[in-house]
Scaffold this active site. Structure first.
Site, PDB file in Angstrom:
ATOM      1  N   GLU A 123      -0.028   2.514 -21.040  1.00 11.98           N
ATOM      2  CA  GLU A 123       0.538   3.002 -22.318  1.00 11.98           C
ATOM      3  C   GLU A 123      -0.596   3.396 -23.265  1.00 11.98           C
ATOM      4  OE1 GLU A 123       1.941   0.462 -20.751  1.00 11.98           O
ATOM      5  OE2 GLU A 123       4.126   0.664 -20.920  1.00 11.98           O
ATOM      6  N   THR A 124      -1.679   2.613 -23.241  1.00 10.42           N
ATOM      7  CA  THR A 124      -2.811   2.922 -24.121  1.00 10.42           C
ATOM      8  C   THR A 124      -3.413   4.276 -23.739  1.00 10.42           C
ATOM      9  OG1 THR A 124      -3.245   0.569 -24.454  1.00 10.42           O
ATOM     10  CG2 THR A 124      -5.080   2.071 -24.896  1.00 10.42           C
ATOM     11  N   VAL A 143       1.516   3.452  -5.318  1.00 12.77           N
ATOM     12  CA  VAL A 143       0.578   2.906  -6.317  1.00 12.77           C
ATOM     13  C   VAL A 143      -0.629   2.268  -5.621  1.00 12.77           C
ATOM     14  CG1 VAL A 143       0.297   1.198  -8.166  1.00 12.77           C
ATOM     15  CG2 VAL A 143       2.381   2.568  -8.048  1.00 12.77           C
ATOM     16  N   VAL A 196       0.835  -1.211   0.000  1.00  9.89           N
ATOM     17  CA  VAL A 196       0.000   0.000   0.000  1.00  9.89           C
ATOM     18  C   VAL A 196       0.870   1.262   0.000  1.00  9.89           C
ATOM     19  CG1 VAL A 196      -2.130  -0.963   0.882  1.00  9.89           C
ATOM     20  CG2 VAL A 196      -0.371  -0.266   2.496  1.00  9.89           C
ATOM     21  N   HIS A 237       4.785  -3.851 -20.947  1.00  9.87           N
ATOM     22  CA  HIS A 237       4.686  -2.590 -20.210  1.00  9.87           C
ATOM     23  C   HIS A 237       6.136  -2.154 -19.999  1.00  9.87           C
ATOM     24  CE1 HIS A 237       3.805   0.463 -17.277  1.00  9.87           C
ATOM     25  NE2 HIS A 237       4.449  -0.182 -16.325  1.00  9.87           N
TER      26      HIS A 237
END
Ligand SMILES: NC(=O)c1ccc[n+]([C@@H]2O[C@H](COP(=O)([O-])OP(=O)(O)OC[C@H]3O[C@@H](n4cnc5c(N)ncnc54)[C@H](O)[C@@H]3O)[C@@H](O)[C@H]2O)c1
Length: 322
Positions: free
Chosen positions: A150-151, A12, A9, A177
């Site tokens: 990335e998208t 991210v 935790v 990734h």
């Protein structure tokens, strides 16, 4: 009430939890971290946020693996720290994070957990491969966040360039990734048109398009050079994945998934658009890429496969990859 586990935790993990809360993903959230007091403090802070919302029954508490048996989803963002504190290449985390993922995978398996696992710890595709080999969970129920970020970044740049909302652009980044991702431009659509139309009317140039893939690859490091980490983009995307599973959305995202047999280098985790719902992911029919795109995809997946085989052999984990 749904139960969602989160392992790790830090930046991210906590951004994922905060995004989930704000997306109204109501659940009991079990926070597991190497530092229990830290997880406990994060839980208290998030409960303050939940209690400030009129209609959100989410609860956060620090727990351990015994609390995860009946969770629907576990998100893994646990990680060692990059050398010198700043990430320069995701592969630098490879060996240490693999050991951590093996330890976590064994504990999750031992807890009796039967749900879906989402892995965001880097390098994500390799970590998902290791986790799935170790746990032997059904591969459709083990997902890495893959190239979903990335998208988003690719759409962000294109959206800014042509002034069309990102959600109205249909296209995906595939592959790793990391530095081995690619954008199949031949498959991209805006309305009923392709990028050729925007090249023809001069809004974008071939040079700009050639540079786009590199910009997408560089974006994480641009952010890291300014603030040391990336957290909000990935946190939001993890919450999006979780929401799609819990609501059985059957939506297409580019995720890290096990390459099926019809792909060269099958058996490893790699970024592909898949259909996501309550049982995990389903594959779309094989993508028919242009010849040059296919070659790049195959070369990149071969490099990752070699790294995974070497890693699994070094760690003495049995596998059937060849
Ligand atoms: N997938 C993506 O798109 C994406 C984007 C950004 C970052 N990441 C990756 O996510 C990971 C986490 O990044 P971060 O910035 O949150 O790091 P962080 O250091 O802030 O958090 C990591 C957390 O993991 C915990 N941890 C370490 N070992 C553990 C263990 N054995 N069990 C439980 N918890 C443990 C730490 O105590 C810490 O709280 C990194 O690997 C990073 O590279 C992925």
């Amino acid at each position: 009430m749904n139960k969602i586990g989160i392992i790790g935790v830090g930046a991210v993990g906590s951004s994922f939890l905060y995004a989930s809360l704000n997306k109204q993903i109501e659940a009991d959230y079990v926070l597991v971290d190497a530092f229990f007091d830290y997880a406990s403090a994060q839980a208290k802070d998030l409960n303050d946020a939940a209690c400030s919302m009129a209609n959100n029954g989410s609860k956060f508490f620090a727990g351990d693996y015994n609390d995860l048996k009946d969770a629907q989803i576990i998100v893994i963002t646990a990680s060692v720290r990059p050398k010198d504190g700043v990430l320069k290449d995701r592969l630098e985390l490879l060996k240490d994070n693999a050991k951590l993922i093996i330890e976590i995978g064994n504990k999750i398996k031992a807890s009796g957990f039967k749900g879906i696992t989402i892995i965001a710890s880097n390098p994500v595709d390799i970590m998902a491969s290791v986790y799935q080999e170790v746990t032997q969970f059904d591969s459709s129920r083990v997902i890495s966040s893959g190239t979903i970020l990335e998208t988003a970044r690719m759409k962000k740049f294109l959206s800014e360039k042509i002034n069309v909302k990102a959600a109205s652009i249909t296209g995906f980044v595939i592959g790793e990734h990391g530095s081995r991702c690619l954008i199949p431009f031949s498959k991209m659509r805006i309305g009923l048109g392709s990028l050729k139309d925007w090249l023809a009317n001069g809004t974008i140039t071939h040079e700009w398009l050639d540079n786009l893939n590199q910009k997408v690859k560089d974006e994480a490091f641009e952010i890291i050079s300014g603030k040391g980490i990336t957290n909000f983009g990935v946190g939001e995307n993890l919450a999006e994945i979780v929401q799609a599973i819990l609501t059985d959305r059957q939506v297409v995202y580019s995720l890290g998934v096990k390459l099926p047999d019809e792909y060269r280098n099958s058996g490893i985790y790699f970024g592909l658009p898949v259909i996501l719902g309550k049982n995990g992911y389903r594959h779309l029919p094989k993508i028919r890429l242009e010849e040059d795109e296919q070659k790049i995809f195959d070369d990149y997946s071969a490099e990752i496969k070699e790294t995974i085989i070497q890693l699994l052999d070094d760690l003495k984990i049995e596998h059937n990859l060849k």
